[in-house]
Design a protein around this motif. Structure first.
Motif, mmCIF file in Angstrom:
data_model
loop_
_atom_site.group_PDB
_atom_site.id
_atom_site.type_symbol
_atom_site.label_atom_id
_atom_site.label_comp_id
_atom_site.label_asym_id
_atom_site.label_seq_id
_atom_site.Cartn_x
_atom_site.Cartn_y
_atom_site.Cartn_z
ATOM 1 N N LYS A 61 0.840 -1.199 0.000
ATOM 2 C CA LYS A 61 0.000 0.000 0.000
ATOM 3 C C LYS A 61 0.877 1.252 0.000
ATOM 4 O O LYS A 61 1.984 1.253 0.550
ATOM 5 N N GLU A 141 -4.071 -8.698 1.661
ATOM 6 C CA GLU A 141 -4.720 -7.407 1.838
ATOM 7 C C GLU A 141 -4.207 -6.770 3.121
ATOM 8 O O GLU A 141 -3.943 -7.467 4.112
ATOM 9 N N SER A 208 -9.642 -0.348 2.771
ATOM 10 C CA SER A 208 -8.467 -0.744 1.994
ATOM 11 C C SER A 208 -7.542 0.419 1.669
ATOM 12 O O SER A 208 -6.429 0.216 1.194
#
Length: 223
Positions: A61, A141, A208
């Motif tokens: 990320k 994730e 997210s």
């Protein structure tokens, strides 16, 4: 150069190597995939090849916000409510938000809850959310927790990252992720030069990225 290569019609993946926010609007709009490597070092080539050919599950990320234009710099997710980023008549939407990142599968967030939903100043609560891999392959994730103090004597950012957890899910698998929040997560430095938590409402957000969040209300009671 990127435009010239794209116009050849050959399938293209862009690999970015850099150390600061950059504007890549043309690449984002015209290239089907981009890998942001920052400065990986001598193993960069192997890692990129493994990611492109599916030997590893990319799930990183962004630790920054990608600006939509040079005029937005500096741009960051944790700005104050009155802050404006960009030129007067420009678009304030960032190209990629803080915490954004794709993988080779997709995920669904549901059943966000906080227990209890009201508490005393130094109380603790548990935030739970279900994450499901809705794609066809295994993937990673990074679940992110943000808070926002809605009414306070000193202006607070619109959201602040307070926790994250990386999980691996098989295709179709669901997992419940938990975060504990308490005084240390909600505190701020007040006008009396002390760390404090004030009674009132907090938005507890999980998702997210900093721009893709589910929200539940949490209330602190001054007792």
């Amino acid at each position: 150069m990127a435009k010239a290569i794209v116009e050849t019609g050959v399938p293209v993946v862009v690999v970015l190597t850099h150390g600061k926010p950059i504007t890549i609007n043309y690449i984002a709009e015209n290239v089907p995939a981009t890998i942001d490597t920052w400065y990986l070092g001598e193993k960069t080539g192997k890692v990129v090849v493994d990611a492109l050919f599916g030997k590893i599950y990319p799930g990183g990320k962004l630790p920054i916000t990608y600006p939509g234009s040079i005029g937005q710099i500096p741009v960051y997710y944790s700005h104050k409510p009155s802050a404006r980023r960009g030129y007067l008549n420009g678009d304030e939407i960032s190209l990629f938000p803080f915490g954004f990142g794709l993988s080779y599968t997709t995920f669904e967030y549901s059943n966000l809850k906080i227990t209890p939903d009201s508490n005393i100043l130094d109380g603790k609560a548990i935030v739970r959310v279900d994450i499901k891999n809705t794609g066809k392959i295994k993937g990673d994730e990074i679940v992110q927790l943000y808070i926002h103090d809605k009414i306070v004597t000193r202006t607070r950012p619109v959201k602040e990252l307070k926790g994250f957890e990386r999980i691996t899910l098989k295709a179709g698998e669901t997992k419940t992720v938990e975060f504990e929040i308490g005084f240390e997560d909600l505190k701020f430095y007040n006008q009396n030069k002390k760390w404090a938590v004030e009674s009132g409402e907090f938005d507890i957000m999980v998702g997210s990225s900093s721009d893709n969040l589910n929200t539940v209300l949490y209330t602190i009671i001054d007792k």
